[in-house]
Write an enzyme that holds these catalytic residues in place. Structure first.
Site, PDB file in Angstrom:
ATOM      1  N   GLU A 181      -5.929   7.011  -1.360  1.00 24.85           N
ATOM      2  CA  GLU A 181      -5.809   5.854  -0.474  1.00 24.85           C
ATOM      3  C   GLU A 181      -6.450   4.615  -1.081  1.00 24.85           C
ATOM      4  O   GLU A 181      -5.961   3.491  -0.882  1.00 24.85           O
ATOM      5  CB  GLU A 181      -6.448   6.173   0.883  1.00 24.85           C
ATOM      6  CG  GLU A 181      -5.729   7.247   1.675  1.00 24.85           C
ATOM      7  CD  GLU A 181      -4.313   6.857   2.078  1.00 24.85           C
ATOM      8  OE1 GLU A 181      -4.029   5.638   2.194  1.00 24.85           O
ATOM      9  OE2 GLU A 181      -3.492   7.763   2.278  1.00 24.85           O
ATOM     10  N   HIS A 225       0.841  -1.204   0.000  1.00 20.29           N
ATOM     11  CA  HIS A 225       0.000   0.000   0.000  1.00 20.29           C
ATOM     12  C   HIS A 225       0.872   1.249   0.000  1.00 20.29           C
ATOM     13  O   HIS A 225       0.661   2.175  -0.798  1.00 20.29           O
ATOM     14  CB  HIS A 225      -0.915  -0.015   1.232  1.00 20.29           C
ATOM     15  CG  HIS A 225      -1.625   1.280   1.515  1.00 20.29           C
ATOM     16  ND1 HIS A 225      -2.958   1.477   1.230  1.00 20.29           N
ATOM     17  CD2 HIS A 225      -1.187   2.451   2.056  1.00 20.29           C
ATOM     18  CE1 HIS A 225      -3.302   2.718   1.574  1.00 20.29           C
ATOM     19  NE2 HIS A 225      -2.241   3.316   2.085  1.00 20.29           N
ATOM     20  N   GLU A 226       1.863   1.268   0.883  1.00 22.16           N
ATOM     21  CA  GLU A 226       2.730   2.454   0.954  1.00 22.16           C
ATOM     22  C   GLU A 226       3.566   2.599  -0.321  1.00 22.16           C
ATOM     23  O   GLU A 226       3.780   3.717  -0.806  1.00 22.16           O
ATOM     24  CB  GLU A 226       3.623   2.390   2.196  1.00 22.16           C
ATOM     25  CG  GLU A 226       2.868   2.350   3.522  1.00 22.16           C
ATOM     26  CD  GLU A 226       1.886   3.504   3.718  1.00 22.16           C
ATOM     27  OE1 GLU A 226       2.050   4.551   3.067  1.00 22.16           O
ATOM     28  OE2 GLU A 226       0.948   3.348   4.515  1.00 22.16           O
ATOM     29  N   HIS A 250       1.565   4.238  -2.977  1.00 22.27           N
ATOM     30  CA  HIS A 250       1.389   5.691  -2.887  1.00 22.27           C
ATOM     31  C   HIS A 250       2.373   6.436  -3.798  1.00 22.27           C
ATOM     32  O   HIS A 250       2.112   7.586  -4.172  1.00 22.27           O
ATOM     33  CB  HIS A 250       1.553   6.164  -1.447  1.00 22.27           C
ATOM     34  CG  HIS A 250       0.286   6.133  -0.661  1.00 22.27           C
ATOM     35  ND1 HIS A 250      -0.885   6.687  -1.119  1.00 22.27           N
ATOM     36  CD2 HIS A 250       0.008   5.623   0.576  1.00 22.27           C
ATOM     37  CE1 HIS A 250      -1.831   6.521  -0.208  1.00 22.27           C
ATOM     38  NE2 HIS A 250      -1.319   5.870   0.826  1.00 22.27           N
ATOM     39  N   ASP A 300      -4.669   1.144  -1.672  1.00 25.94           N
ATOM     40  CA  ASP A 300      -5.219  -0.124  -1.159  1.00 25.94           C
ATOM     41  C   ASP A 300      -5.296  -1.171  -2.269  1.00 25.94           C
ATOM     42  O   ASP A 300      -4.926  -2.341  -2.067  1.00 25.94           O
ATOM     43  CB  ASP A 300      -6.620   0.097  -0.587  1.00 25.94           C
ATOM     44  CG  ASP A 300      -6.623   0.562   0.858  1.00 25.94           C
ATOM     45  OD1 ASP A 300      -5.552   0.513   1.494  1.00 25.94           O
ATOM     46  OD2 ASP A 300      -7.689   0.972   1.337  1.00 25.94           O
TER      47      ASP A 300
END
Length: 649
Positions: free
Chosen positions: A557, A497-498, A501, A561
């Site tokens: 986000e 997830h990070e 980003h 995800d």
């Protein structure tokens, strides 16, 4: 990995079996429904569940350890921890705090009361920035988004009393409930500070009038979620010319010992209207606004009654039934000033170098999976794909805790002959002096924005780095006791997830050095924006907690995800002991959350994350492996037609 010695009294998801009958109807409820039926939200909480349970466990552990520290049973590990011990002793000395009362705040109110006009405020503007007093125009030194090796000066609008500008619309029912509570809280605080009831009421009404004038000219949370539109460079001379009431150039030159030619305006519309707001006729309202903000800023620093009253409004926002206990409040107040010192203690004692390396290796593996996905991407052109891989290869990874404590904390010296308020004010001034001293120096990329005892993780687009504090690296996210698939469904998805980003609608516009720089071909960027719109549409308008999800607010986000879950799924499938049921079940586990209605509605207005239940459910519908694992068929509530499934990374 070291395990916390104390478990939460809240029921764990492990104590409740999956409801097999709901897996194809509502996956989140299938995994978490029986837990939620038994879970109780503590009175001083707005929520309970996955993230909060970990935070509670860490709170319990550290409060126990620091009780030993105060009793002399635990020796400070370093000079910074010795100063933390002294401050914790002061925050815990409730009798002394009662004896001191509200007196330490009154000289600061007197400084505001003594202001005659805007010329007077302008003369003191730099000083007030150094002291941290509320002013109607904020300034901050942050990395230049176009050249993140250097700092730029950001000049911004003030914050609002209500959570978001959307609350100021005439048809917003929340404001009608919240503003009376804000009014009552602010009035009571001023009365406790010595103002008679009539004067306190007058000050609050004037402050609210000024606040209402600001609201139309600042960004909503949805607008602020678009990072690129934060970057609005302007000549300082041109900005100063818009602000007749204050000499910004003089104040900035005093603060920085330099005069920047250019400043950045995150909210330029405010400065288009500022001369209509900062008028001589409005000066008393501005003073009242400063007084109210100063009164609120001292919540928690003075007496117990002041803390209880001062928290009334924030509890109404979140739906908390009661304030934290005195003991918890004392811990958080001391920890807040020494956060990285506490984090260093927690990380080294309860995480350690071995686990740090183990998780670092896992991050590297996930980055490798992500790189392979980029290389085989079927919609990026070769040139964009190559630059995406370069950005990924340049990604900085930080795991557990920093190698050393930030030198800033060595400057914090507790003077027990002074009040708690005065000590904390002194610390604030040290932090602000350090902040403005960044000007003209290269950006320090070694700093962590979270302490190791924080249950969270983040990606910084301007540093092109991902950071995983030690606190999140435990069950249900990560445990050596869990299968590899369960770990990939937990911490693996968080890691990916990070990483994602870096390639969401915001991060994708920053290059490998963290600079705002379009490295996409026009065709690729257009296609990516179309995919982002599909993700917006997938979430936008979903009913939740009596309101609707804002797809634009949560798109970054949601993209992260989706990318994180699909990447972690691929990694799980590469292991010999792959168990996709365990993977998906733990994905559902980590999002378990039970919250007050007020808190859920607040998050829908201001939070860039979708509600936890929807994060768990909606993304699963985009993955073919979810359908085959649980035999999801057309007509099932968890079914989404292939043409409607969103896949970006």
């Amino acid at each position: 990995m070291r395990i916390n010695r104390f478990a939460s009294d809240a029921p764990s998801a492990d104590d409740f079996p999956v409801d097999e009958s709901l897996l194809t109807k509502d996956f989140y409820d299938a995994v978490n429904g029986k837990w939620a039926a038994q879970a109780t939200i503590p009175g001083d909480h707005a929520s309970t569940g996955g993230f909060m349970d970990l935070a509670d466990n860490i709170e319990h552990t550290l409060m126990h350890d620091f009780s030993d520290l105060l009793a002399g049973k635990l020796t400070p590990a370093n000079p910074e921890m010795a100063e933390f011990k002294k401050l914790y002793g002061m925050t815990s000395d409730f009798a002394q705090r009662e004896a001191t009362g509200t007196a330490p705040l009154k000289p600061w109110l007197a400084k505001i009361e003594a202001l005659k006009d805007f010329d007077d405020l302008s003369t003191h503007l730099a000083e007030w920035h150094r002291l941290g007093l509320p002013v109607p125009i904020g300034v901050g030194v942050e990395p230049d988004m176009k050249d993140t090796s250097q700092y730029a000066l950001y000049v911004d609008a003030p914050d609002l009393f209500l959570p978001d500008k959307t609350y100021y619309s005439k048809d917003n029912p929340a404001a009608k409930q919240l503003m009376p509570i804000f009014t009552q809280t602010a009035t009571k605080l001023l009365e406790m500070l010595g103002y008679d009831s009539a004067k306190a009421a007058e000050i609050v009404e004037q402050a609210k009038a000024f606040d209402a004038q600001i609201a139309p000219h600042v960004k909503s949370s949805e607008e602020a979620a678009d990072y690129v539109k934060i970057y609005n460079p302007r000549k300082l001379a041109d900005v100063d010319a818009k602000v007749n009431a204050l000499d910004l150039t003089a104040a900035i030159t005093d603060l920085l010992h330099d005069t920047p030619e250019t400043v950045i305006l995150p909210q330029p519309k405010f400065f288009d209207a500022v001369n209509d707001i900062l008028t001589p006729a409005n000066f008393d309202a501005v003073k009242s606004w400063m007084l109210v903000n100063t009164a609120f800023d001292a919540t928690g620093l003075l007496t117990e009654e002041y803390r209880q009253v001062g928290g009334t409004y924030s509890r109404a926002l979140s739906g908390k039934k009661e304030a934290r206990s005195q003991e918890k409040a004392a811990y958080y107040l001391a920890m807040g000033s020494f956060s990285q010192v506490v984090g260093d203690y927690y990380g080294r004692k309860y995480f350690g170098e071995a686990a740090k390396q183990d998780v670092h290796d896992m991050v590297v593996k996930m980055a490798g999976v992500y790189q392979n996905r980029l290389k085989t991407n079927d919609w990026l052109s070769q040139s964009t794909r190559e630059k995406a891989v370069v950005k990924l290869q340049k990604l900085t990874i930080k795991v557990g805790y920093p190698d050393k404590i930030d030198p800033l904390y060595a400057k914090f010296k507790v003077d027990t002959s002074k009040s708690l308020f005065d000590n904390l004010q002194g610390f604030s001034e040290i932090v602000l002096a350090d902040h403005f001293a960044h000007w003209g120096k290269p950006v320090d990329r070694d700093k962590w924005e979270m302490s190791a005892n924080t249950v969270n993780a983040y990606y910084s687009p301007t540093n092109n780095e991902i950071v995983f504090p030690a606190a999140i690296l435990q069950k249900p996210f990560y445990s050596l006791e869990q299968s590899s698939s369960a770990n990939y469904g937990g911490i693996g998805a968080v890691i990916a997830h990070e990483i994602s980003h870096a390639f969401d609608n915001n991060g994708a516009q920053f290059d490998e050095f963290g600079n705002l720089n379009n490295w996409w071909t026009d065709a690729d960027l257009s296609h990516f924006q179309d995919l982002a719109k599909s993700m917006i549409n997938e979430f936008d308008g979903i009913d939740f907690a009596g309101q609707k999800v804002n797809g634009k607010l949560t798109v970054s986000e949601n993209i992260a995800d989706a990318g994180g879950l699909s990447c972690a799924l691929e990694a799980a499938k590469s292991e010999d002991d792959v168990d996709l049921r365990a993977f998906f079940i733990n994905w559902g586990n980590v999002w378990r959350m039970k919250a007050t209605t007020e808190y859920m509605q607040l998050l829908l207005s201001i939070d860039v994350h979708a509600p936890a239940k929807l994060r768990a459910n909606v993304q699963l519908k985009n993955l073919a492996d979810f359908y085959s694992t649980f035999n999801v068929q057309p007509g099932d509530d968890m079914y989404l037609a292939p043409a409607d499934r969103v896949k970006i990374w």
